[in-house]
Structure formats: C-alpha cells, structure tokens
Design an enzyme around this catalytic site. Sequence first.
Site, mmCIF file in Angstrom:
data_model
loop_
_atom_site.group_PDB
_atom_site.id
_atom_site.type_symbol
_atom_site.label_atom_id
_atom_site.label_comp_id
_atom_site.label_asym_id
_atom_site.label_seq_id
_atom_site.Cartn_x
_atom_site.Cartn_y
_atom_site.Cartn_z
ATOM 1 N N CYS A 48 0.832 -1.209 0.000
ATOM 2 C CA CYS A 48 0.000 0.000 0.000
ATOM 3 C C CYS A 48 0.860 1.250 0.000
ATOM 4 O O CYS A 48 0.477 2.279 -0.557
ATOM 5 C CB CYS A 48 -0.934 -0.004 1.197
ATOM 6 N N HIS A 56 -1.243 1.929 7.863
ATOM 7 C CA HIS A 56 -1.611 1.949 6.449
ATOM 8 C C HIS A 56 -1.208 3.291 5.846
ATOM 9 O O HIS A 56 -1.158 4.314 6.540
ATOM 10 C CB HIS A 56 -3.112 1.731 6.331
ATOM 11 N N ASN A 116 -7.287 6.297 -0.324
ATOM 12 C CA ASN A 116 -6.835 5.000 0.180
ATOM 13 C C ASN A 116 -6.495 4.114 -1.025
ATOM 14 O O ASN A 116 -7.320 3.966 -1.928
ATOM 15 C CB ASN A 116 -7.958 4.356 1.006
#
Length: 520
Positions: A199, A379, A404
């Site tokens: 990510c 994250h 995101n």
Amino acid sequence: MANNKLKAPQDLVGDFWERFVTKAPGKVTAIFPNSLYATLLPRPQAQDSSASKKNFGEAYEAAANDCRTKVARIVRDCMRTNTKFTDPDFDLRGNGLDCLVGLTWSPPTTRANPSQVEDALGTLQANKVFGDVTLPMDISVLRTVLAGKPVDDEDGDHESFDPNPCSVHRVDWIYEDPQFEVDGFSSSDIMQGANSSDCWWLSAVATICHRRELMDKICVARNEACGIYGFVFYRDGAWITSIVDDNLFLARPDFGAAVGGDLHDPSNSEMRKYRKAYQTGSDALYFAACRENNETWLPLLEKAYAKVHGDYNAIWGGWVGEGVEDMTGGVNSEMVLEDVLFKDSLWKELLNEEKHFVFGLDILDQSGVNAKNGLANAHAYSLLEAREESGEDGKRVRLVKIRNPWGERGADGMGEWNGPWSDGSKEWTPYWLTKLNYRFENDGVFWMTYFDMLGTFTNLYRTRLFDDSWSVTQEWTGVNVAWLTGYLQRKFVVEVKEAGTVIFVLQQVRFHTSLTFEPG
C-alpha cells in the site's frame, strides 16, 4: 630460560598470569592501549574529489535513451524469431518462486487455532501422558486464554508475506481488449491487490500519477505486440532501467487444475466460462490492478518495480516517501504531524502552487486500534489536493483530498474517513459539491478538514521534485570499522560560489551516501 626448565608446569602458568595481576587497587578505564587509534587508523591523505556532477535532466535522458535502445533491440529480436519477449531475469513462468520471494524467504510459521490446541491436549490426556491429572479445559476457556490469537504470534497482528498465485499468463490472454492506459493515468485507476501489502508504494504512485509529466518519465518505452515494457527509476543516486515482459500472476488456477481434470468438456465451453469468470480482466490479477477492466499500466509498473528490488517480497512493506523518491528522483523528508510547529506554513506547502512537492500520509497509531474513524491503522494514503475555499456563509474552509490505495471500502465498511466532510456527511451541500466538483463514490477518495488531517494521520511525507535546472553531485564513501570511535577520516568540502538553494541528503542503503543538489 634455564630456570624455567626447572619449574613445574603449574608454576609456569602462575608466572604467566602474574604479569596481568596488579598489587595496587584501582579501576580499569580502558582495555585498549592509548596508541590504538594511531596504529589502526589510516593517515589522512589529500585526495582529489571523485564526486561526479551531472545535470539532473541530462542524467535522466541518458537512462531513458538507454531504455529505449534496449527495448528497440529486443523488438528486433522478437520480430526475427517470431516470438514474444520473455524476460530471462524475471521470468514468472519459468522461475516464479524466485520472482516472488527470492533467496531469503522462509515460509511463515504454522499457526494453530484454539480448536486445534484443544484436540491436541485431548489426545495427550487420552493417552495418559499427564498421568491421572485432569485437565478441565474447554474451547471457551482456550479462546479466553488465547484471545482468539494464533498461539505462535504474541501480538496476533503480524502479517507475513506468503504468496500463492495460481497461474501466469500474458496480458493479451488475460484482457479482452488490453490498453496500457485508458483516459490517461489517474489515482482512481489504482486498486491494491487482495494478496499484497505494498500500500505504501501504491500510495506513492497515487501521489504522482495525476502529474502526466512525471508518469511519462517513468513509463518510457513499450511494444505491446511483443510484450515488452521499459521503465526508468531512480535508485542509489542514479537513474536505472527496468525492462519486463507482460506475464502477470493470476489469483485463480487454470481450468484443468481447478476442476481436477475430471470434468468432461469436449467443446471447451466450460473452460471458456471459467476463464471468462475468473481469469479475465483486472479482477483476475493476484497483485495490484487498474480499476478499468482492460487497463494494464499499474500491474506492469508494479512488476518492473519489484524486479528492480529483486522480487515482490522486497516491496512488501515500506514508506510512501521512499516510493516517490524511487520514481521521481526527488528528495523526501518525513514530518511527524503531532510535532508541527507552524501549521499555517505547512498549509502553504500543501497548497503546492508551484508544484514543487508531492505528499503522502500514513497512520501508525500505537494504541492498538485497528481503525480511526473508518481509516485503517498501519496503512499508507495519498494526499491528492489541498483547497482553501469560502463557504456559502463567507467563512474560509481548509480541506484536503485523500485517497486510500484499496480503491474501495473493505467488506467491513472500513477504508474511507467517516468524520466531517466524509461522503454523505451534512457538510456536503449542493454548493460544496459543485464548488469541489465532487460526487460520492466507493473509490477510496474522501475529503476532510486540514485540522482533522493533523489529528488523524501520524506522518506526512514531503518529496521535493527537481527539474532540468538542477544538478546533482554525489560522493560515496565506505566504512569498514564501524565500531571504532573516530574511524571515518573522510571529509566533504562544499564550495558555494553563488547564491541559490542547495539541498543536502545523507542516505544509508548498503553504504553511506552523500548527495548534494545545486541549482544551475
């Protein structure tokens, strides 16, 4: 010597140790002789600087031209042999395990759940391993003791890289109408693979992919018919090329392996249905994919980036700023948002009117919570835009647009901000929807106030970009005796001959690296 011959062996040993025993009390303050440094350290010598100075743009063009030349040469070979390109150095079909995990990987520790532990204890008790001792242990007790966590994982949150793609195929086999890009590059294209944890890198891509000039510098050359794609990255102070073929990992096995070869399918109709449902389009990929079902740029870029680092495992975890540096040649600095001194000054940077920066964010909350107002902890996110606008009442509002890399909410609804200015919140009037040209979608994109950003996210990554007006000078030095105080006698002298901005960067990969950027 003569006397020693007459002494017993034990007396000789005693004489030896007597030399190291002092009769006067005191303290030992050093174990090395006073002259140790003088004997171990090399004498300082005047050296001509070996630092290389290159124009930033010229250094990039040299690498880009090299990439184009290599791709053109491979295309000629493919045409001559009537064969698509297969990358011998990163061959997913022929050597997929090395491309996934390389030589340093070991399988994750086998995990056991409470039910398995109860069964094992029951077996031991039934065989009277514990004698006549009764073990009043049931599954509810075990779940309480283990708190539902794997018995070999103390914190229960550790995530290991355990890849298991089931097949490999070429782009034109996977996609019905493959196109490298559809309507350009966009952060909305990016979907994180269900079986990956890069990510941080996907967030880095999202921070720059809305800048066409940056993406064109990365995606340099390709020949889709031959299955060749050439990219340029910046690593360890130099631009490097990465050329890959168009084989990609898929999440599902081929039809024969899926049905076990027992299904009678003489017309291949069941095979075609299976392939259409499970092995076609972006959703079929194991790692990252574009949201558009026939768009291919993201998985191929991810593959080239993994190749540069050795394998997919090498990009399993990282920092947003490092990913942006690798793709732009910029210099990243990290800021802990709780430590911001002048919030107005930071806001001016985020407005980024001169486009000198790109920004990333992450949440590293140490409290143990899994989410903060809908946002996943541990994250990375992309900061796409900062806007300061007047509302209908004339009051100024500072807002930031964030994405995101999942590209959508998770099954539990987590993934997008659910506080003020989240999708569907009361702040969104028709006026604001028109003002910001925004509509609610399950795409991982959301708005929030600047104040909420400072209080929700942990770190901000600011990457300073450079253009052709800059020059880069770098000097490498080696350190061989890192434990010895005063070991490094190499000095760096910087001579500034005219006024201007100079950026110094100290990096450590395998060696200590000193980089200086000079305008002009």
